[in-house]
Design a protein around this motif. Structure first.
Motif, mmCIF file in Angstrom:
data_model
loop_
_atom_site.group_PDB
_atom_site.id
_atom_site.type_symbol
_atom_site.label_atom_id
_atom_site.label_comp_id
_atom_site.label_asym_id
_atom_site.label_seq_id
_atom_site.Cartn_x
_atom_site.Cartn_y
_atom_site.Cartn_z
ATOM 1 N N PHE A 171 37.186 48.602 42.197
ATOM 2 C CA PHE A 171 35.916 48.376 42.881
ATOM 3 C C PHE A 171 35.065 47.359 42.136
ATOM 4 O O PHE A 171 34.942 47.435 40.918
ATOM 5 C CB PHE A 171 35.120 49.690 42.977
ATOM 6 C CG PHE A 171 35.842 50.765 43.721
ATOM 7 C CD1 PHE A 171 35.657 50.919 45.081
ATOM 8 C CD2 PHE A 171 36.721 51.609 43.067
ATOM 9 C CE1 PHE A 171 36.334 51.908 45.777
ATOM 10 C CE2 PHE A 171 37.399 52.595 43.754
ATOM 11 C CZ PHE A 171 37.214 52.747 45.110
ATOM 12 N N ASN A 172 34.458 46.422 42.879
ATOM 13 C CA ASN A 172 33.471 45.518 42.316
ATOM 14 C C ASN A 172 32.133 46.235 42.498
ATOM 15 O O ASN A 172 31.481 46.115 43.533
ATOM 16 C CB ASN A 172 33.485 44.180 43.043
ATOM 17 C CG ASN A 172 32.453 43.217 42.509
ATOM 18 O OD1 ASN A 172 31.522 43.599 41.804
ATOM 19 N ND2 ASN A 172 32.619 41.953 42.839
ATOM 20 N N GLY A 173 31.767 47.009 41.510
ATOM 21 C CA GLY A 173 30.613 47.888 41.600
ATOM 22 C C GLY A 173 29.304 47.203 41.912
ATOM 23 O O GLY A 173 28.441 47.782 42.571
ATOM 24 N N GLU A 174 29.131 45.972 41.475
ATOM 25 C CA GLU A 174 27.862 45.277 41.722
ATOM 26 C C GLU A 174 27.687 44.916 43.193
ATOM 27 O O GLU A 174 26.577 44.709 43.643
ATOM 28 C CB GLU A 174 27.733 44.039 40.839
ATOM 29 C CG GLU A 174 27.389 44.370 39.399
ATOM 30 C CD GLU A 174 26.131 45.241 39.255
ATOM 31 O OE1 GLU A 174 25.084 44.916 39.858
ATOM 32 O OE2 GLU A 174 26.205 46.263 38.552
ATOM 33 N N LYS A 175 28.769 44.861 43.952
ATOM 34 C CA LYS A 175 28.674 44.538 45.378
ATOM 35 C C LYS A 175 28.593 45.778 46.263
ATOM 36 O O LYS A 175 28.254 45.692 47.429
ATOM 37 C CB LYS A 175 29.885 43.701 45.799
ATOM 38 C CG LYS A 175 29.873 42.298 45.217
ATOM 39 C CD LYS A 175 31.143 41.536 45.518
ATOM 40 C CE LYS A 175 31.397 41.328 46.983
ATOM 41 N NZ LYS A 175 32.610 40.544 47.270
ATOM 42 N N CYS A 176 28.897 46.949 45.701
ATOM 43 C CA CYS A 176 28.942 48.186 46.483
ATOM 44 C C CYS A 176 27.544 48.596 46.939
ATOM 45 O O CYS A 176 26.595 48.582 46.163
ATOM 46 C CB CYS A 176 29.556 49.305 45.649
ATOM 47 S SG CYS A 176 29.764 50.854 46.543
ATOM 48 N N LYS A 177 27.433 48.967 48.222
ATOM 49 C CA LYS A 177 26.158 49.418 48.798
ATOM 50 C C LYS A 177 26.198 50.905 49.153
ATOM 51 O O LYS A 177 25.344 51.389 49.874
ATOM 52 C CB LYS A 177 25.821 48.597 50.037
ATOM 53 C CG LYS A 177 25.532 47.152 49.729
ATOM 54 C CD LYS A 177 25.206 46.407 50.999
ATOM 55 C CE LYS A 177 25.015 44.929 50.714
ATOM 56 N NZ LYS A 177 24.969 44.155 51.957
ATOM 57 N N ALA A 178 27.216 51.598 48.687
ATOM 58 C CA ALA A 178 27.360 53.041 48.890
ATOM 59 C C ALA A 178 27.325 53.444 50.362
ATOM 60 O O ALA A 178 26.790 54.484 50.721
ATOM 61 C CB ALA A 178 26.299 53.802 48.099
ATOM 62 N N CYS A 179 27.919 52.638 51.223
ATOM 63 C CA CYS A 179 27.929 52.957 52.655
ATOM 64 C C CYS A 179 28.919 54.080 52.973
ATOM 65 O O CYS A 179 28.832 54.689 54.035
ATOM 66 C CB CYS A 179 28.240 51.717 53.484
ATOM 67 S SG CYS A 179 29.942 51.110 53.323
ATOM 68 N N MET B 225 38.221 48.647 55.482
ATOM 69 C CA MET B 225 36.983 49.175 56.075
ATOM 70 C C MET B 225 35.726 48.677 55.376
ATOM 71 O O MET B 225 34.648 48.703 55.955
ATOM 72 C CB MET B 225 36.989 50.700 56.055
ATOM 73 C CG MET B 225 37.950 51.311 57.028
ATOM 74 S SD MET B 225 37.664 50.840 58.750
ATOM 75 C CE MET B 225 36.076 51.581 59.035
ATOM 76 N N CYS B 226 35.834 48.237 54.140
ATOM 77 C CA CYS B 226 34.666 47.826 53.364
ATOM 78 C C CYS B 226 34.047 46.549 53.940
ATOM 79 O O CYS B 226 34.694 45.497 53.958
ATOM 80 C CB CYS B 226 35.032 47.609 51.911
ATOM 81 S SG CYS B 226 33.606 47.135 50.910
ATOM 82 N N PRO B 227 32.794 46.615 54.397
ATOM 83 C CA PRO B 227 32.158 45.444 54.992
ATOM 84 C C PRO B 227 31.787 44.368 53.967
ATOM 85 O O PRO B 227 31.523 43.234 54.346
ATOM 86 C CB PRO B 227 30.905 46.017 55.657
ATOM 87 C CG PRO B 227 30.593 47.245 54.887
ATOM 88 C CD PRO B 227 31.923 47.791 54.445
ATOM 89 N N ASP B 228 31.805 44.712 52.690
ATOM 90 C CA ASP B 228 31.399 43.762 51.653
ATOM 91 C C ASP B 228 32.544 43.330 50.740
ATOM 92 O O ASP B 228 32.298 42.728 49.687
ATOM 93 C CB ASP B 228 30.262 44.370 50.825
ATOM 94 C CG ASP B 228 29.038 44.621 51.679
ATOM 95 O OD1 ASP B 228 28.583 43.676 52.347
ATOM 96 O OD2 ASP B 228 28.552 45.771 51.698
ATOM 97 N N SER B 229 33.772 43.633 51.098
ATOM 98 C CA SER B 229 34.957 43.263 50.312
ATOM 99 C C SER B 229 34.835 43.680 48.853
ATOM 100 O O SER B 229 35.077 42.896 47.943
ATOM 101 C CB SER B 229 35.229 41.762 50.431
ATOM 102 O OG SER B 229 35.413 41.393 51.768
ATOM 103 N N VAL B 230 34.459 44.915 48.640
ATOM 104 C CA VAL B 230 34.249 45.453 47.305
ATOM 105 C C VAL B 230 35.548 45.910 46.664
ATOM 106 O O VAL B 230 35.672 45.927 45.451
ATOM 107 C CB VAL B 230 33.245 46.641 47.378
ATOM 108 C CG1 VAL B 230 33.145 47.395 46.080
ATOM 109 C CG2 VAL B 230 31.882 46.139 47.817
ATOM 110 N N ILE B 231 36.542 46.271 47.472
ATOM 111 C CA ILE B 231 37.743 46.947 46.970
ATOM 112 C C ILE B 231 38.978 46.059 47.036
ATOM 113 O O ILE B 231 39.241 45.399 48.030
ATOM 114 C CB ILE B 231 38.003 48.225 47.792
ATOM 115 C CG1 ILE B 231 36.753 49.082 47.845
ATOM 116 C CG2 ILE B 231 39.193 49.004 47.207
ATOM 117 C CD1 ILE B 231 36.794 50.172 48.892
ATOM 118 N N GLU B 232 39.747 46.100 45.950
ATOM 119 C CA GLU B 232 41.064 45.472 45.887
ATOM 120 C C GLU B 232 42.044 46.556 45.490
ATOM 121 O O GLU B 232 41.699 47.461 44.722
ATOM 122 C CB GLU B 232 41.104 44.366 44.834
ATOM 123 C CG GLU B 232 40.251 43.168 45.133
ATOM 124 C CD GLU B 232 40.357 42.102 44.049
ATOM 125 O OE1 GLU B 232 41.068 42.319 43.042
ATOM 126 O OE2 GLU B 232 39.714 41.065 44.209
#
Length: 67
Positions: free
Chosen positions: A6-14, A57-64
């Motif tokens: 996870f790119n934690g700085e981009k995560c919005k906890a949706c 599913m991640c709208p902000d491309s947080v996960i690889e």
């Protein structure tokens, strides 16, 4: 063995990734990013099957998914 990163700085906890995970191994963690959102984490990396549903599913491309 696949594992979500996870790119934690981009995560919005949706929590869209949490809901999409078929193994139900993702959850909101106790760590906050710079914007004040809880960062999603994987509670059991060994159970990850690498399906990439969370990343899709991640709208902000947080996960690889790293294999």
């Amino acid at each position: 063995m696949p594992r979500p990163v996870f790119n934690g700085e981009k995560c919005k906890a949706c929590e869209m990734c949490v809901q999409a995970c078929p193994k139900k191994i993702l959850e909101l963690g106790e760590t906050f990013n710079g914007k004040g959102y809880n960062i999603v984490r994987c509670q059991d990396e060994a159970a990850c099957i690498g399906c990439m549903m969370c990343a899709k599913m991640c709208p902000d491309s947080v996960i690889e998914i790293h294999k």
